[in-house]
Structures are given as C-alpha cells and as structure tokens.
Design a protein around this motif. Structure first.
Motif, PDB file in Angstrom:
ATOM      1  N   VAL A  29       0.922  -1.104  -0.095  1.00 16.00           N
ATOM      2  CA  VAL A  29       0.010  -0.058   0.009  1.00 16.00           C
ATOM      3  C   VAL A  29       0.854   1.430  -0.075  1.00 16.00           C
ATOM      4  O   VAL A  29       1.838   1.277   0.653  1.00 16.00           O
ATOM      5  N   ILE A  30       0.591   2.242  -0.976  1.00 13.33           N
ATOM      6  CA  ILE A  30       1.211   3.454  -1.072  1.00 13.33           C
ATOM      7  C   ILE A  30       0.331   4.572  -0.760  1.00 13.33           C
ATOM      8  O   ILE A  30      -0.750   4.514  -1.272  1.00 13.33           O
ATOM      9  N   GLY A  31       0.741   5.716  -0.151  1.00 11.40           N
ATOM     10  CA  GLY A  31      -0.099   6.934  -0.383  1.00 11.40           C
ATOM     11  C   GLY A  31      -0.039   7.421  -1.565  1.00 11.40           C
ATOM     12  O   GLY A  31       1.011   7.552  -2.293  1.00 11.40           O
ATOM     13  N   ALA A  32      -1.126   7.999  -1.944  1.00  9.59           N
ATOM     14  CA  ALA A  32      -1.361   8.781  -3.193  1.00  9.59           C
ATOM     15  C   ALA A  32      -2.213   9.847  -2.957  1.00  9.59           C
ATOM     16  O   ALA A  32      -3.192   9.799  -2.321  1.00  9.59           O
ATOM     17  N   ASP A  33      -2.157  10.926  -4.055  1.00  8.14           N
ATOM     18  CA  ASP A  33      -2.859  12.154  -3.928  1.00  8.14           C
ATOM     19  C   ASP A  33      -3.103  12.778  -5.386  1.00  8.14           C
ATOM     20  O   ASP A  33      -2.952  11.921  -6.157  1.00  8.14           O
ATOM     21  N   ASP A  34      -3.391  13.690  -5.349  1.00  9.00           N
ATOM     22  CA  ASP A  34      -3.708  14.482  -6.637  1.00  9.00           C
ATOM     23  C   ASP A  34      -2.684  14.416  -7.700  1.00  9.00           C
ATOM     24  O   ASP A  34      -3.063  14.774  -8.972  1.00  9.00           O
ATOM     25  N   ARG A  35      -1.715  14.117  -7.410  1.00 10.20           N
ATOM     26  CA  ARG A  35      -0.370  14.292  -8.158  1.00 10.20           C
ATOM     27  C   ARG A  35      -0.330  12.878  -8.969  1.00 10.20           C
ATOM     28  O   ARG A  35       0.430  12.602  -9.903  1.00 10.20           O
ATOM     29  N   MET A  36      -1.065  11.891  -8.432  1.00  8.92           N
ATOM     30  CA  MET A  36      -0.975  10.393  -9.166  1.00  8.92           C
ATOM     31  C   MET A  36      -1.543  10.550 -10.510  1.00  8.92           C
ATOM     32  O   MET A  36      -2.522  10.892 -10.675  1.00  8.92           O
ATOM     33  N   LYS A  37      -0.741  10.060 -11.441  1.00  3.50           N
ATOM     34  CA  LYS A  37      -1.271   9.760 -12.654  1.00  3.50           C
ATOM     35  C   LYS A  37      -1.843   8.414 -12.871  1.00  3.50           C
ATOM     36  O   LYS A  37      -1.769   7.742 -12.400  1.00  3.50           O
ATOM     37  N   ALA A  38      -2.991   8.514 -13.639  1.00  2.00           N
ATOM     38  CA  ALA A  38      -3.805   7.384 -13.897  1.00  2.00           C
ATOM     39  C   ALA A  38      -3.101   6.209 -14.497  1.00  2.00           C
ATOM     40  O   ALA A  38      -3.248   4.997 -14.062  1.00  2.00           O
ATOM     41  N   ASP A  39      -2.033   6.428 -15.382  1.00  2.00           N
ATOM     42  CA  ASP A  39      -1.076   5.254 -15.966  1.00  2.00           C
ATOM     43  C   ASP A  39      -0.585   4.527 -14.811  1.00  2.00           C
ATOM     44  O   ASP A  39      -0.412   3.189 -14.598  1.00  2.00           O
ATOM     45  N   ALA A  40       0.177   5.132 -14.011  1.00  2.00           N
ATOM     46  CA  ALA A  40       0.863   4.921 -12.774  1.00  2.00           C
ATOM     47  C   ALA A  40       0.055   4.095 -11.784  1.00  2.00           C
ATOM     48  O   ALA A  40       0.252   3.062 -11.365  1.00  2.00           O
ATOM     49  N   ALA A  41      -1.172   4.686 -11.641  1.00  2.00           N
ATOM     50  CA  ALA A  41      -2.117   3.980 -10.651  1.00  2.00           C
ATOM     51  C   ALA A  41      -2.762   2.692 -11.379  1.00  2.00           C
ATOM     52  O   ALA A  41      -2.649   1.651 -10.468  1.00  2.00           O
ATOM     53  N   TYR A  42      -2.954   2.651 -12.636  1.00  2.00           N
ATOM     54  CA  TYR A  42      -3.254   1.395 -13.272  1.00  2.00           C
ATOM     55  C   TYR A  42      -2.133   0.404 -13.398  1.00  2.00           C
ATOM     56  O   TYR A  42      -2.492  -0.816 -12.937  1.00  2.00           O
ATOM     57  N   ARG A  43      -0.931   0.704 -13.505  1.00  2.00           N
ATOM     58  CA  ARG A  43       0.047  -0.379 -13.301  1.00  2.00           C
ATOM     59  C   ARG A  43       0.149  -0.901 -11.920  1.00  2.00           C
ATOM     60  O   ARG A  43       0.223  -2.098 -11.747  1.00  2.00           O
ATOM     61  N   LEU A  44       0.006  -0.237 -11.048  1.00  2.00           N
ATOM     62  CA  LEU A  44       0.196  -0.517  -9.597  1.00  2.00           C
ATOM     63  C   LEU A  44      -0.852  -1.619  -9.302  1.00  2.00           C
ATOM     64  O   LEU A  44      -0.638  -2.481  -8.433  1.00  2.00           O
TER      65      LEU A  44
END
Length: 407
Positions: A29-44
């Motif tokens: 689990v990693i923290g994420a906020d408004d700077r997170m890109k959708a492609d990076a989130a999808y890969r994770l």
C-alpha cells in the motif's frame, strides 16, 4: 480483522481492513494524492498493489473513472456457448472489480472521511457496517456503494403492487424488478381447507426487503411468517413491515429458511443463477449449486397444510445461459414429491433486457420469469382418485394446465 500497513511522511501507519466481498488486504500500500497519474495507478493496481488516497475526494472519483477506461481498452473475449460467455463475462467483471478495488480510502474512528470535498458518510457507514470503532480502510468502490445504498434506503423504491415504497438496506437485494412482485400480486390463492376456512397462513422464504410478505398481507393473508438467512435482510424486513403498518400480520423470524409449522401457501423467490456470489448484495442473484432452490423444494411437502401450495418464482435465465436445464428443474420438483399445478410467465421489463451492448443480451432479451404453483404429489393423486369416481360431466373441471402461460 485484517490490517493494512503503509508509510506516510516517513511514519509507519496501519489501519483495519474491511471488504464486503472478502477481498484479502493488499500486501503493498502506498499513499497517493492528486499528483498521481492514472497510468501509474493502473500499473500498480494490476500488479496487486493498492493506493491509499489522501487527496481530493472528487479527484479520487475521477481517477476511478480513468482506471475503468483503461480496463475497457482491452477487448473482452467472446465465448462460443452461452455458458462460456457467462463465465468469461463474470471473469471480466471480477478483474474489473479487483483493479478498481485497489483505490482505498481511510475512514476515521467515527467513520469520518477526512478528504477535501468529501461528503459526510458517517450515517451511511453506520447503516452498512454498524457502530464505528477504529480507523478502517475500505475500497472507494465499496464506499460509493455504501453511499448509494443509503440514498436508496432514504428514498425507497416505489412498488406499484403495494401502492407504497420499500426501503432496501445495504447488502439486501432491492425490488427494482417489478415483474416478480406482480406475479405474486396476481396469482390465485389455493383454497383453504374447510377446518381453517376464513384464515389463511403463508411463509415467505428468503424475504429480503419483505416486499413479497407485504404483498401477501395486503392481499388478505391473515398471518405471514417471513424468513431469511441474512441478519441485514431480517433488519430490513422488520423496518419495512413497520413502515407499512403490517406488524400485526407479518412475523419476521430467522436466520434460517423454513420456520416451524405448516402454511397454506409457501412462497420462495430464490437467487436465479447457480453461480458463486462475490459480494453481499450478489447473494440475492447467485445461488451456488442451486442450494436454496433445492432446499425449498425438498422441504416444501413437510411445511404445507393439506390442500396448500408452494409458489416458486424463478427466471429461466440460467437455462438460457446453459447453467441449468428445464429437465433438471422438473426432475428436482419430482424428486421432492411435488406436482406442478400451474405456471404463469411474464417478460422482464428492466433496462438490461434491452441493452444490446450487454455481452449476455441474447439470453437477457429472451428471459422469462415464472411463478410455478406446486403441490404435494400425494394431494394430486388424491384429487385424481376423486375425479375418477365422479360423473364424466364433472371429471377434469377446475384443473389447471401446468403449461399455462400468461399473455
């Protein structure tokens, strides 16, 4: 309860993990906020990692939509048979749910959602989860379902057969498909035995929201006993019966299927699809191995008063998907010592039956929902024996065609 762990501003943190679909806690689990890109989130998310959202609530919903679009880019496989298409469709839906379920939010000890522009979800969470205790992480998709369920519970669902609204609780199947309710509202009651003439009793098995029990009571059944295996459904039915001022006519008992005793009428609307549910609300749709259906059939004769009937409300969608055959259903009815007195059919009116983009559209568009009137085979043999000794001008009058179809 399971626990998730993450690091925030170099500080290790943890929280309880809750999943209505019994999804195990993510290991990473990693923290994420408004700077997170959708492609990076999808890969994770595809790599079984999870994002604990700490940014703006509406941005989290937008990220969820972006993840959904990336899932949809991959063309879905088409099955060669209806059954294969169904299983591929379920697998695709499961994959989608797993990926979207990797976006998490943290509910504080009082169920407060401490995110910018977040709604007040405390009452909705109390209704779904019970009293708060400690900080708990849930998927955003689950929380959105909790919020939606609260809105349905507050607003209610209009049921024309009742002339009133039914208020479904979280995790309880909502009576949005009115055709099965109308079948129960219109089917002819069995004649009560002479010793009990004027007082009718009924069981409503798997009552859910209590809608069918309410319909039976409004139609004049003097005493209805409604059961369910789900504590949420029992609480929901209690509340709806109270709202409808029917507490003097309906008893809610359980958890269980059959209550003690016998009734003139036993009604059951089991889940229609013999497959494994993946969440609490899916238990109203999926019945692994048709276990509830078979338990209803095999317990019916022991719970019917002389001359009584069992009403089975069942869609043929499983048959059209190749998951069950009509012969298997009829064999189960016969093996339970039952006889088909009559059957009334109706077509579905829900929007999915007209959705040509649905992978299961062919089966859904042809679906028929039926109310099967069942009686003890011993009763049928007795009726036939009486008919055999009557004058020819009377024999056969008043019998029902088991293949009857409504227009």
């Amino acid at each position: 309860m399971s626990t998730i762990h993450w690091t925030e501003m170099s500080t290790p943190r943890s929280a309880h993990w809750h999943s209505e679909s019994a999804t195990p806690p993510p290991g990473r689990v990693i923290g994420a906020d408004d700077r997170m890109k959708a492609d990076a989130a999808y890969r994770l998310a595809c790599e079984d990692g999870a994002l604990l959202w700490r940014g703006d609530f509406h941005n989290a919903r937008q990220l969820l939509q972006a993840l959904g679009r990336r899932i949809d880019r991959k063309p879905s496989r088409q099955g060669g048979s209806p059954a294969e298409s169904f299983h591929l469709h379920r697998r695709a839906r499961g994959h989608r749910a797993r990926v979207l379920g990797r976006l998490l939010v943290l509910l504080e000890g009082d169920y407060c959602l401490n995110l910018r522009r977040a709604p007040d979800v405390r009452r909705a969470c109390v209704e779904a989860y019970g009293p708060p205790s400690e900080p708990t992480a849930v998927s955003l998709t689950e929380l959105l379902g909790v919020i939606g369920a609260h809105q349905w519970r507050t607003k209610g669902v209009e049921v024309p057969a009742l002339g009133a609204r039914i208020h479904p609780h979280y995790g309880v199947f909502s009576p949005v498909r009115g055709e099965y309710v109308d079948l129960v509202a219109q089917a002819p009651f069995p004649a009560p035995a002479a010793a009990r003439a004027g007082r009718r009793t009924a069981f409503d098995l798997g009552t859910g929201t209590g809608v069918l029990a309410a319909v039976l009571a409004r139609r004049g059944i003097d005493h209805v006993v409604a059961t369910d295996i789900s504590p949420r459904a029992l609480a929901c039915a209690h509340e709806n019966v109270r709202r409808l001022h029917l507490t003097g006519h309906i008893d809610i008992v359980g958890p269980g299927l059959y209550p003690p005793g016998r009734a003139d009428l036993v009604v059951c609307n089991p889940p229609w699809i013999p497959a494994r549910p993946t969440s609490a609300v899916e238990q109203g749709v999926y019945d692994p191995g048709s276990s509830m259906l078979r338990d209803f059939l095999h317990g019916l004769t022991a719970h019917l008063e002389p001359g009584g009937e069992g009403w089975l409300i069942l869609s043929d969608l499983a048959e059209r998907l190749g998951l069950r055959t009509r012969d298997e259903l009829l064999d189960d009815i016969k093996a339970a010592g039952l006889h088909v007195v009559g059957r009334t059919d109706t077509r579905p009116r829900h929007p999915r039956a007209r959705d040509t983009a649905d992978p299961l559209h062919s089966a859904r568009s042809a679906e028929v929902t039926s109310l099967w009137r069942l009686a003890s085979a011993q009763r049928s043999a007795h009726v036939q024996a009486v008919a055999d000794v009557l004058p020819l001008t009377c024999a056969g009058q008043g019998t029902a065609d088991p293949q009857h179809r409504s227009p």
